[in-house]
Design a protein around this motif. Structure first.
Motif, PDB file in Angstrom:
ATOM      1  N   LEU A 117      -7.509   9.177 -38.920  1.00  0.00           N
ATOM      2  CA  LEU A 117      -8.370   9.092 -40.101  1.00  0.00           C
ATOM      3  C   LEU A 117      -9.325   7.909 -40.064  1.00  0.00           C
ATOM      4  O   LEU A 117     -10.327   7.896 -40.772  1.00  0.00           O
ATOM      5  N   LEU A 118      -8.994   6.896 -39.269  1.00  0.00           N
ATOM      6  CA  LEU A 118      -9.831   5.696 -39.244  1.00  0.00           C
ATOM      7  C   LEU A 118      -9.978   5.165 -37.814  1.00  0.00           C
ATOM      8  O   LEU A 118      -9.636   4.025 -37.513  1.00  0.00           O
ATOM      9  N   PRO A 119     -10.514   5.985 -36.934  1.00  0.00           N
ATOM     10  CA  PRO A 119     -10.601   5.573 -35.529  1.00  0.00           C
ATOM     11  C   PRO A 119     -11.478   4.342 -35.338  1.00  0.00           C
ATOM     12  O   PRO A 119     -11.334   3.633 -34.340  1.00  0.00           O
ATOM     13  N   GLU A 120     -12.384   4.060 -36.322  1.00  0.00           N
ATOM     14  CA  GLU A 120     -13.236   2.874 -36.204  1.00  0.00           C
ATOM     15  C   GLU A 120     -12.413   1.591 -36.175  1.00  0.00           C
ATOM     16  O   GLU A 120     -12.829   0.594 -35.591  1.00  0.00           O
ATOM     17  N   ARG A 121     -11.265   1.579 -36.864  1.00  0.00           N
ATOM     18  CA  ARG A 121     -10.479   0.351 -37.007  1.00  0.00           C
ATOM     19  C   ARG A 121      -9.091   0.427 -36.401  1.00  0.00           C
ATOM     20  O   ARG A 121      -8.408  -0.583 -36.312  1.00  0.00           O
ATOM     21  N   ILE A 122      -8.630   1.616 -36.083  1.00  0.00           N
ATOM     22  CA  ILE A 122      -7.246   1.750 -35.622  1.00  0.00           C
ATOM     23  C   ILE A 122      -7.200   2.534 -34.313  1.00  0.00           C
ATOM     24  O   ILE A 122      -7.723   3.655 -34.234  1.00  0.00           O
ATOM     25  N   GLU A 123      -6.601   1.940 -33.296  1.00  0.00           N
ATOM     26  CA  GLU A 123      -6.319   2.712 -32.092  1.00  0.00           C
ATOM     27  C   GLU A 123      -4.821   2.701 -31.845  1.00  0.00           C
ATOM     28  O   GLU A 123      -4.100   1.882 -32.416  1.00  0.00           O
ATOM     29  N   LEU A 124      -4.365   3.612 -31.023  1.00  0.00           N
ATOM     30  CA  LEU A 124      -2.932   3.683 -30.771  1.00  0.00           C
ATOM     31  C   LEU A 124      -2.615   3.039 -29.429  1.00  0.00           C
ATOM     32  O   LEU A 124      -3.388   3.145 -28.479  1.00  0.00           O
ATOM     33  N   ASP A 125      -1.459   2.381 -29.364  1.00  0.00           N
ATOM     34  CA  ASP A 125      -1.056   1.785 -28.095  1.00  0.00           C
ATOM     35  C   ASP A 125      -0.408   2.865 -27.224  1.00  0.00           C
ATOM     36  O   ASP A 125      -0.309   4.031 -27.610  1.00  0.00           O
ATOM     37  N   GLU A 126       0.046   2.419 -26.054  1.00  0.00           N
ATOM     38  CA  GLU A 126       0.670   3.300 -25.069  1.00  0.00           C
ATOM     39  C   GLU A 126       1.837   4.112 -25.646  1.00  0.00           C
ATOM     40  O   GLU A 126       2.156   5.180 -25.163  1.00  0.00           O
ATOM     41  N   TRP A 127       2.441   3.583 -26.705  1.00  0.00           N
ATOM     42  CA  TRP A 127       3.641   4.221 -27.257  1.00  0.00           C
ATOM     43  C   TRP A 127       3.376   4.923 -28.581  1.00  0.00           C
ATOM     44  O   TRP A 127       4.286   5.380 -29.262  1.00  0.00           O
ATOM     45  N   GLY A 128       2.096   4.972 -28.973  1.00  0.00           N
ATOM     46  CA  GLY A 128       1.723   5.709 -30.182  1.00  0.00           C
ATOM     47  C   GLY A 128       1.719   4.889 -31.463  1.00  0.00           C
ATOM     48  O   GLY A 128       1.603   5.440 -32.559  1.00  0.00           O
ATOM     49  N   TYR A 129       1.845   3.561 -31.331  1.00  0.00           N
ATOM     50  CA  TYR A 129       1.827   2.717 -32.529  1.00  0.00           C
ATOM     51  C   TYR A 129       0.434   2.137 -32.757  1.00  0.00           C
ATOM     52  O   TYR A 129      -0.282   1.825 -31.803  1.00  0.00           O
ATOM     53  N   PRO A 130       0.053   1.971 -34.006  1.00  0.00           N
ATOM     54  CA  PRO A 130      -1.320   1.569 -34.309  1.00  0.00           C
ATOM     55  C   PRO A 130      -1.616   0.104 -34.004  1.00  0.00           C
ATOM     56  O   PRO A 130      -0.823  -0.775 -34.324  1.00  0.00           O
ATOM     57  N   ILE A 131      -2.767  -0.129 -33.370  1.00  0.00           N
ATOM     58  CA  ILE A 131      -3.304  -1.482 -33.207  1.00  0.00           C
ATOM     59  C   ILE A 131      -4.456  -1.569 -34.198  1.00  0.00           C
ATOM     60  O   ILE A 131      -5.456  -0.855 -34.069  1.00  0.00           O
ATOM     61  N   VAL A 132      -4.269  -2.426 -35.199  1.00  0.00           N
ATOM     62  CA  VAL A 132      -5.206  -2.466 -36.313  1.00  0.00           C
ATOM     63  C   VAL A 132      -6.169  -3.627 -36.137  1.00  0.00           C
ATOM     64  O   VAL A 132      -5.756  -4.750 -35.851  1.00  0.00           O
TER      65      VAL A 132
END
Ligand code: FMN
Ligand code: SF4
Ligand code: SF4
Lengths: 415, 67
Positions: free
Chosen positions: B22-37
């Motif tokens: 929903l917010l790819p501009e600010r949040i990406e997922l790490d190798e394990w699927g957890y958000p890097i904000v």
């Protein structure tokens, strides 16, 4: 300077000087004979002022000014609680266990005086199982002082149990696992009360500062980093153990006192959240955070491990990385999966496997930093990053699948 | 006016990854699927999207906080 500040202070070493030779705890009478009675005549404001002027910083790892911590609970208005942190989950560290086992009254004095300074009526001494009986015995030797109730409690022997929010959650009847901050302990701690968590060594220094004053405390150490510290030295040394040294004293002197192997390759400084420092760098260094910063290191938990010439820093670090991954409190995805993945990467490198990929390892280190609820993953990341830096030649050798120089006998202790 | 920043509670988050969609501009997922904000202040234009991501988190792990 008040009268109490002129009391003759015992000579160095300050904390470890009065220990018995038979390895038993110093009893209350002998303790009072050496250091004088608890200065309960000091008012809270004066105590706080002495601590502030002494420049005492936390001996639990982070090195935060102790007076600031005391003031932050005092400002909350409700009656605070003092927690003495004697959990010492760090495997290569023995200083807090030594203090609690051999000089428990120094720690209890400090905790009672800290309670005086912030107007607390309750003190909890949290310990590891091994020293608990000594602490309980010491507490039972003392009358209730200044209406302050002191009790002790055993905390599970886990690495993260000594993190302050983990300690508080455990004291509140929950698991010994960290909680998200805020609220920090000074905002809401034991039973919801503002709580100040202080390392047991910090409290031992505080007990002496209250008696002999800030000026006396500053007679040891440097203007920036006053006082003495307890350091646990192990690894390739003739006399492993706990040493009390002045901050700013030569690192080489400490190594000589411990009988460190002159051929050592490197030192792990600061325990398992610490930093590897090349032996050649460390020789001119001082035991101080200001000086160690030149090598990207700090005193941290003040455990120092001497790596012998025939050990392999990559293999050793891989073992500790796995240990730290397994000691994760298991709550945060980046810590649980990230530390395990970092340990996997480092083990592949240590084993000289062709799957070893240092670029992936570095990416993982960058991904995990700052993403847990507590600093556990950050400490592990710092350790591994320093190993890649300091042991870069070994890393290259491992990448080329060459035979490792490590003899296989482990140096860094894993419980 | 103080800035709005995104913060994830890593203890609650179980890596659904919905927020990153929903917010790819600010949040990406790490190798394990957890958000890097991204911890930088939220521009006004993204605020509605950020609120939608916060509301969509099934475990209430994502928060928009004032700094
Ligand atoms: C994972 C982790 C483990 C810790 N373990 C200990 C410990 O065993 N003993 C300790 O005194 N502090 C430990 N700390 C630091 C405490 O959170 C806290 O900062 C310290 O007890 C405060 O005391 P001080 O101000 O006197 O240093 C740990 C911190 C972290 C992040
Ligand atoms: S970062 Fe790791 S050790 Fe710290 S609370 Fe989260 S899971 Fe536990
Ligand atoms: S939606 Fe919530 S639980 Fe899922 S990854 Fe985002 S913050 Fe974590």
């Amino acid at each position: 300077m008040s009268v109490a500040e002129k009391l003759a202070a015992p000579a160095a070493p300050r904390l470890l000087g009065g220990l018995r030779r038979d390895g038993r705890a110093v009893p209350l009478a002998a303790h009072v004979e050496r250091y004088g009675p608890l200065p309960l005549e000091l008012r809270a404001a004066e105590l706080l002022d002495r601590v502030a002027r002494s420049g005492l910083t936390g001996r639990g790892g982070a090195g935060f000014p102790t007076a600031t911590k005391l003031e932050s609970v005092l400002r909350r208005g409700t009656r605070p609680i003092v927690v003495a942190n004697g959990t010492e989950g760090e495997p290569p560290s023995g200083k807090d266990k030594a203090l609690l086992a051999y000089a428990p009254h120094l720690v209890i004095d400090g905790a009672v005086l800290a309670a005086r300074a912030v107007n607390a009526k309750k003190v909890i001494v949290a310990t590891t199982s091994i020293v608990h009986a000594a602490v309980a015995r010491a507490i039972s030797e003392r009358p209730r002082e200044a209406g302050i109730a002191v009790r002790t409690l055993v905390v599970p022997d886990r690495f993260v149990a000594g993190e302050e929010t983990a300690l508080i959650q455990f004291l509140n009847g929950g698991p010994a696992a960290p909680t998200l901050t805020p609220p920090r302990p000074y905002e809401r701690g034991v039973g919801g009360a503002p709580t100040v968590v202080l390392n047991v060594e910090t409290l031992a220094h505080l007990a002496l500062i209250a008696r002999y004053g800030a000026t006396w405390f500053r007679e040891a150490g440097t203007p920036d980093e006053p006082g003495s510290v307890l350091v646990t030295v192990s690894g390739a040394v003739r006399d492993p153990g706990v040493y009390e040294v002045e901050l700013g004293s030569p690192f080489a002197q400490l190594l000589a006192d411990a009988g460190a192997d002159g051929q050592a390759q490197a030192y792990l400084v600061g325990g398992y959240f610490g930093t590897w420092v090349k032996a050649t760098d460390a020789h001119g260094a001082a035991v101080s955070n200001v000086d160690l910063a030149h090598f990207g290191a700090s005193l941290g938990a003040r455990a120092i491990i001497v790596l012998p010439p025939d050990a392999c820093g990559v293999v050793e670090t891989a073992r500790v990385a796995r240990y730290l991954a397994e000691e994760s409190a298991g709550q945060c995805g980046p810590c649980v999966h990230g530390l395990a993945a970092i340990a996997d990467s480092l083990e592949q490198l240590a084993d000289g496997l062709h799957t070893a990929d240092t670029a992936l390892l570095r990416r993982r280190l960058a991904q995990v930093a700052n993403r847990g609820a507590c600093r556990h993953p950050d400490g592990a990341v710092a350790l591994v990053a320093s190993a890649l830096r300091v042991f870069s030649d070994e890393v290259d050798r491992h990448l080329r699948g060459r035979r490792c120089t490590g003899h296989g006998r482990p140096v860094l202790p894993i419980p | 006016m103080s800035d709005l920043v995104l913060r994830v509670n890593p203890i609650l988050c179980d890596g659904h990854g919905l927020c990153a969609e929903l917010l790819p501009e600010r949040i990406e997922l790490d190798e394990w699927g957890y958000p890097i904000v991204d911890a930088a202040a939220m521009p006004r234009s993204l605020e509605p999207h950020a609120r939608r991501a916060v509301a969509a988190c099934p475990v209430l792990a994502l928060r928009l906080e004032r700094r």
